[in-house]
Design a protein around this motif. Structure first.
Motif, PDB file in Angstrom:
ATOM      1  N   HIS A 106     -11.505  -7.095 -35.936  1.00 54.47           N
ATOM      2  CA  HIS A 106     -10.457  -6.151 -35.544  1.00 54.47           C
ATOM      3  C   HIS A 106      -9.281  -6.889 -34.914  1.00 54.47           C
ATOM      4  N   THR A 107      -8.081  -6.454 -35.244  1.00 59.05           N
ATOM      5  CA  THR A 107      -6.873  -7.075 -34.704  1.00 59.05           C
ATOM      6  C   THR A 107      -6.335  -6.231 -33.559  1.00 59.05           C
ATOM      7  N   ASP A 108      -6.006  -6.889 -32.427  1.00 55.57           N
ATOM      8  CA  ASP A 108      -5.422  -6.176 -31.280  1.00 55.57           C
ATOM      9  C   ASP A 108      -4.028  -5.683 -31.637  1.00 55.57           C
ATOM     10  N   ALA A 109      -3.759  -4.416 -31.322  1.00 61.25           N
ATOM     11  CA  ALA A 109      -2.451  -3.829 -31.588  1.00 61.25           C
ATOM     12  C   ALA A 109      -1.596  -3.767 -30.334  1.00 61.25           C
ATOM     13  N   SER A 110      -2.206  -4.074 -29.201  1.00 66.97           N
ATOM     14  CA  SER A 110      -1.434  -4.048 -27.949  1.00 66.97           C
ATOM     15  C   SER A 110      -0.833  -5.417 -27.696  1.00 66.97           C
ATOM     16  N   ASN A 111      -0.050  -5.529 -26.622  1.00 65.94           N
ATOM     17  CA  ASN A 111       0.622  -6.802 -26.367  1.00 65.94           C
ATOM     18  C   ASN A 111       0.329  -7.318 -24.962  1.00 65.94           C
ATOM     19  N   PHE A 112      -0.951  -7.310 -24.564  1.00 67.13           N
ATOM     20  CA  PHE A 112      -1.309  -7.932 -23.292  1.00 67.13           C
ATOM     21  C   PHE A 112      -1.253  -9.448 -23.435  1.00 67.13           C
ATOM     22  N   ALA A 113      -1.085 -10.131 -22.327  1.00 70.52           N
ATOM     23  CA  ALA A 113      -0.978 -11.577 -22.372  1.00 70.52           C
ATOM     24  C   ALA A 113      -2.273 -12.237 -21.940  1.00 70.52           C
ATOM     25  N   ALA A 114      -2.465 -13.483 -22.345  1.00 74.95           N
ATOM     26  CA  ALA A 114      -3.604 -14.251 -21.883  1.00 74.95           C
ATOM     27  C   ALA A 114      -3.464 -14.425 -20.371  1.00 74.95           C
ATOM     28  N   GLY A 115      -4.574 -14.488 -19.655  1.00 72.85           N
ATOM     29  CA  GLY A 115      -4.524 -14.592 -18.200  1.00 72.85           C
ATOM     30  C   GLY A 115      -4.481 -13.256 -17.517  1.00 72.85           C
ATOM     31  N   VAL A 116      -4.624 -12.172 -18.307  1.00 73.73           N
ATOM     32  CA  VAL A 116      -4.667 -10.820 -17.750  1.00 73.73           C
ATOM     33  C   VAL A 116      -6.083 -10.313 -17.950  1.00 73.73           C
ATOM     34  N   PHE A 117      -6.680  -9.793 -16.875  1.00 70.59           N
ATOM     35  CA  PHE A 117      -8.060  -9.341 -16.909  1.00 70.59           C
ATOM     36  C   PHE A 117      -8.123  -7.867 -16.552  1.00 70.59           C
ATOM     37  N   ALA A 118      -8.998  -7.123 -17.206  1.00 69.26           N
ATOM     38  CA  ALA A 118      -9.139  -5.688 -16.960  1.00 69.26           C
ATOM     39  C   ALA A 118     -10.577  -5.368 -16.608  1.00 69.26           C
TER      40      ALA A 118
ATOM     41  N   VAL B  24       0.860  -1.177   0.000  1.00 64.36           N
ATOM     42  CA  VAL B  24       0.000   0.000   0.000  1.00 64.36           C
ATOM     43  C   VAL B  24       0.899   1.231   0.000  1.00 64.36           C
ATOM     44  N   HIS B  25       0.678   2.112  -0.955  1.00 67.85           N
ATOM     45  CA  HIS B  25       1.455   3.345  -1.014  1.00 67.85           C
ATOM     46  C   HIS B  25       0.560   4.455  -1.532  1.00 67.85           C
ATOM     47  N   SER B  26       0.822   5.671  -1.098  1.00 73.10           N
ATOM     48  CA  SER B  26      -0.039   6.788  -1.453  1.00 73.10           C
ATOM     49  C   SER B  26       0.258   7.385  -2.823  1.00 73.10           C
ATOM     50  N   ALA B  27       1.428   7.124  -3.382  1.00 72.07           N
ATOM     51  CA  ALA B  27       1.774   7.793  -4.634  1.00 72.07           C
ATOM     52  C   ALA B  27       2.108   6.828  -5.772  1.00 72.07           C
ATOM     53  N   ARG B  28       3.069   5.952  -5.580  1.00 72.50           N
ATOM     54  CA  ARG B  28       3.522   5.110  -6.694  1.00 72.50           C
ATOM     55  C   ARG B  28       4.309   3.929  -6.149  1.00 72.50           C
ATOM     56  N   VAL B  29       4.202   2.792  -6.810  1.00 73.62           N
ATOM     57  CA  VAL B  29       5.051   1.635  -6.527  1.00 73.62           C
ATOM     58  C   VAL B  29       5.914   1.432  -7.762  1.00 73.62           C
ATOM     59  N   HIS B  30       7.206   1.426  -7.576  1.00 72.56           N
ATOM     60  CA  HIS B  30       8.169   1.347  -8.674  1.00 72.56           C
ATOM     61  C   HIS B  30       8.984   0.075  -8.485  1.00 72.56           C
ATOM     62  N   ILE B  31       8.885  -0.850  -9.415  1.00 69.62           N
ATOM     63  CA  ILE B  31       9.638  -2.111  -9.358  1.00 69.62           C
ATOM     64  C   ILE B  31      10.714  -2.041 -10.423  1.00 69.62           C
ATOM     65  N   VAL B  32      11.957  -2.259 -10.032  1.00 62.88           N
ATOM     66  CA  VAL B  32      13.078  -2.166 -10.955  1.00 62.88           C
ATOM     67  C   VAL B  32      13.819  -3.491 -10.973  1.00 62.88           C
ATOM     68  N   ALA B  33      13.969  -4.066 -12.152  1.00 61.78           N
ATOM     69  CA  ALA B  33      14.741  -5.299 -12.328  1.00 61.78           C
ATOM     70  C   ALA B  33      14.974  -5.501 -13.817  1.00 61.78           C
ATOM     71  N   PRO B  34      16.045  -6.188 -14.195  1.00 67.19           N
ATOM     72  CA  PRO B  34      16.266  -6.472 -15.612  1.00 67.19           C
ATOM     73  C   PRO B  34      15.153  -7.356 -16.189  1.00 67.19           C
ATOM     74  N   GLU B  35      14.526  -8.149 -15.332  1.00 72.55           N
ATOM     75  CA  GLU B  35      13.446  -9.028 -15.779  1.00 72.55           C
ATOM     76  C   GLU B  35      12.431  -9.140 -14.654  1.00 72.55           C
ATOM     77  N   ILE B  36      11.156  -8.970 -14.972  1.00 70.12           N
ATOM     78  CA  ILE B  36      10.088  -9.091 -13.977  1.00 70.12           C
ATOM     79  C   ILE B  36       9.152 -10.192 -14.443  1.00 70.12           C
ATOM     80  N   ILE B  37       8.899 -11.149 -13.585  1.00 69.68           N
ATOM     81  CA  ILE B  37       8.057 -12.296 -13.930  1.00 69.68           C
ATOM     82  C   ILE B  37       6.804 -12.259 -13.066  1.00 69.68           C
ATOM     83  N   LEU B  38       5.644 -12.211 -13.710  1.00 72.47           N
ATOM     84  CA  LEU B  38       4.368 -12.323 -13.012  1.00 72.47           C
ATOM     85  C   LEU B  38       3.805 -13.684 -13.394  1.00 72.47           C
ATOM     86  N   GLU B  39       3.565 -14.511 -12.417  1.00 69.60           N
ATOM     87  CA  GLU B  39       3.058 -15.855 -12.693  1.00 69.60           C
ATOM     88  C   GLU B  39       1.697 -15.995 -12.029  1.00 69.60           C
ATOM     89  N   GLY B  40       0.691 -16.368 -12.794  1.00 73.24           N
ATOM     90  CA  GLY B  40      -0.656 -16.458 -12.273  1.00 73.24           C
ATOM     91  C   GLY B  40      -1.542 -15.423 -12.944  1.00 73.24           C
TER      92      GLY B  40
END
Length: 159
Positions: free
Chosen positions: A146-158, A106-122
């Motif tokens: 219509h063809t999607d022009a963005s690059n979201f991955a399967a398993g991501v919900f909005a 929980v943060h009031s302004a921003r969460v910044h994650i820095v790494a050469p590679e970030i893996i989200l699983e699930g």
């Protein structure tokens, strides 16, 4: 009976960092004043205590000039966490907590994650836990052709 040269210590807000060590000031149980007391913390953890924090001061060899402080938590800023939980928090209410099966940041302004590679699983829910509309990968053609022009991955919900 001897008390082992221990006293309750209330921090006065004075913090000095010198050569990788931290020194604090405050008052003991009987109101006795301490200045430039070496504050001990475990390896891999760094914090700057706030005024009103409470710890314990130990005088090495009974000498007040060789005192060490352990702790320094301010009870009014401690987050409410469940039994067995753990939290890293600061004086402004920002918190990372591990309680039972959940980890919260929980943060009031921003969460910044820095790494050469970030893996989200699930499954990833953008917009909150109620997100249910699947997003698709770049190149996916929808039912209207219509063809999607963005690059979201399967398993991501909005939302």
């Amino acid at each position: 009976m001897f008390d082992g040269n221990l006293t309750r210590f209330q921090l006065d807000g004075t913090v000095e960092h010198r050569e990788g060590q931290q020194f604090v000031g405050g008052k003991g149980f009987a109101g006795d004043s301490f200045e430039r007391v070496h504050r001990i913390e475990p390896h891999g953890f760094a914090s700057s205590p706030v005024k009103g924090g409470i710890g314990v001061a130990m005088s090495a060899r009974g000498n007040r000039d060789s005192a060490y402080v352990f702790g320094g938590e301010n009870p009014s800023m401690r987050p409410d966490i469940a039994m067995g939980g753990a939290a890293i928090y600061d004086h402004t209410g920002n918190i990372v907590s591990v309680v039972q099966k959940d980890m919260r940041i929980v943060h009031s302004a921003r969460v910044h994650i820095v790494a050469p590679e970030i893996i989200l699983e699930g499954a990833v829910y953008l917009g909150g836990p109620g997100a249910s509309r699947p997003v698709s990968a770049e190149g996916t053609v929808d039912s209207a052709g219509h063809t999607d022009a963005s690059n979201f991955a399967a398993g991501v919900f909005a939302t």
